[in-house]
Write a protein that holds these residues in place. Structure first.
Motif, short mmCIF file in Angstrom:
data_model
loop_
_atom_site.label_atom_id
_atom_site.label_comp_id
_atom_site.label_asym_id
_atom_site.label_seq_id
_atom_site.Cartn_x
_atom_site.Cartn_y
_atom_site.Cartn_z
N UNK A 18 52.39 45.11 45.71
CA UNK A 18 51.17 45.04 45.35
C UNK A 18 51.42 45.18 43.69
N UNK A 19 52.39 44.58 42.86
CA UNK A 19 52.18 44.43 41.94
C UNK A 19 52.14 43.28 41.56
N UNK A 20 53.02 42.06 42.35
CA UNK A 20 52.38 40.64 42.28
C UNK A 20 50.51 40.88 42.77
N UNK B 258 44.13 44.54 35.85
CA UNK B 258 44.36 45.84 34.55
C UNK B 258 43.15 45.04 33.97
N UNK B 259 43.49 43.65 33.65
CA UNK B 259 42.01 43.66 32.43
C UNK B 259 40.41 44.05 33.39
N UNK B 260 40.49 43.51 34.52
CA UNK B 260 39.37 43.90 34.63
C UNK B 260 38.78 44.84 35.44
N UNK B 261 40.17 45.94 35.41
CA UNK B 261 39.40 47.00 35.68
C UNK B 261 39.01 48.37 34.19
N UNK C 49 40.73 49.32 42.66
CA UNK C 49 41.29 49.63 44.22
C UNK C 49 42.33 49.34 43.79
N UNK C 50 42.44 47.93 43.79
CA UNK C 50 43.61 46.82 43.53
C UNK C 50 44.67 47.64 42.73
N UNK C 51 44.26 48.28 41.45
CA UNK C 51 45.05 48.52 40.41
C UNK C 51 46.03 50.00 40.93
N UNK C 52 44.70 50.87 41.34
CA UNK C 52 45.42 52.38 41.92
C UNK C 52 46.14 52.17 43.05
N UNK C 53 45.34 51.04 44.09
CA UNK C 53 47.55 51.21 44.53
C UNK C 53 48.24 51.13 44.27
N UNK C 54 48.29 49.96 43.87
CA UNK C 54 50.01 49.32 43.12
C UNK C 54 50.49 51.29 42.35
N UNK C 55 49.85 51.95 41.78
CA UNK C 55 49.89 53.37 40.85
C UNK C 55 50.67 53.79 41.81
#
Length: 217
Positions: free
Chosen positions: A98-100, A108-111, A119-125
């Motif tokens: 997920x980090x990759x 992060x920049x896109x969000x 969703x991708x960023x929050x999934x990693x968090x």
């Protein structure tokens, strides 16, 4: 070299070594193919993530080989630690993927910039929780297990240090929005180190459990 030598000297080596060495060789070949595709496809996020996942799998395979070949005499006190640590391995591996994905898609920049890929960023968090809980559970139970083998205790302590460092690096990386490349690299490297430690712990713990069961029979 590892695969060829293990097959050449297979009569003097454990039966499993040539096969797992061949598996490692297959991962290297697949990794090379993915590396080429990463360049030709201009860092396409799914290929980059697969490239990372294969690299971590190869790294874990080498850890497994090394720990299986290391002399070890179990104490029979591991209990359910092998399965708990295996769970931690799975969670940390998935969290690394997920980090990759977050890094390759600039999530992060896109969000924050365009409210996309949140969703991708929050999934990693969110993935921090199961990976951390499983690792901490291994550390706590290992610390409370009497007569635990010193190697397992040392690996558990190392895992505790790495998970704390990884969380700190993750927070710093997030706050700086992946702008500091060295920090991002350290975050990924510490994650890989944590994965390797947990894989080693799992293999030693399984050997501990298996050796005692064989002796009891």
């Amino acid at each position: 070299s590892l695969a060829s030598l293990s097959w050449w000297h297979r009569r003097d080596l454990p039966n499993w070594l040539p096969w797992i060495s061949t598996f490692a060789l297959g991962l290297i070949i697949f990794q090379g193919v993915l590396g080429g595709l990463t360049v030709t496809e201009l860092l396409r996020f799914d290929i980059v993530t697969a490239h990372l996942g294969t690299a971590l799998l190869f790294f874990s395979t080498l850890i497994v080989i090394g720990t299986l070949l290391t002399p070890y005499q179990g104490t029979g006190s591991v209990g359910k630690l092998p399965w708990l640590s295996l769970t931690a391995v799975i969670f940390v591996y998935l969290q690394s993927l997920l980090g990759g994905l977050v890094a390759s898609r600039w999530a992060v920049h896109q969000c924050f910039g365009a409210s996309e890929l949140c969703t991708v960023m929050n999934s990693h968090i969110a993935g921090v929780v199961p990976a951390t809980v499983a690792t901490v559970a291994v550390v706590v139970i290992a610390s409370r297990t009497p007569a635990l083998h010193p190697v397992l205790r040392q690996l558990a302590n190392l895992a505790a240090s790495l998970v704390v460092l990884q969380i700190l690096l993750g927070v710093a990386t997030f706050r700086l929005r992946l702008q500091v490349e060295l920090l991002t690299i350290c975050h990924q490297a510490v994650g890989a180190a944590l994965l390797g430690v947990l894989v080693g712990f799992t293999v030693f713990a399984l050997r501990d459990r298996t050796s005692v069961e064989c002796q009891s029979q």
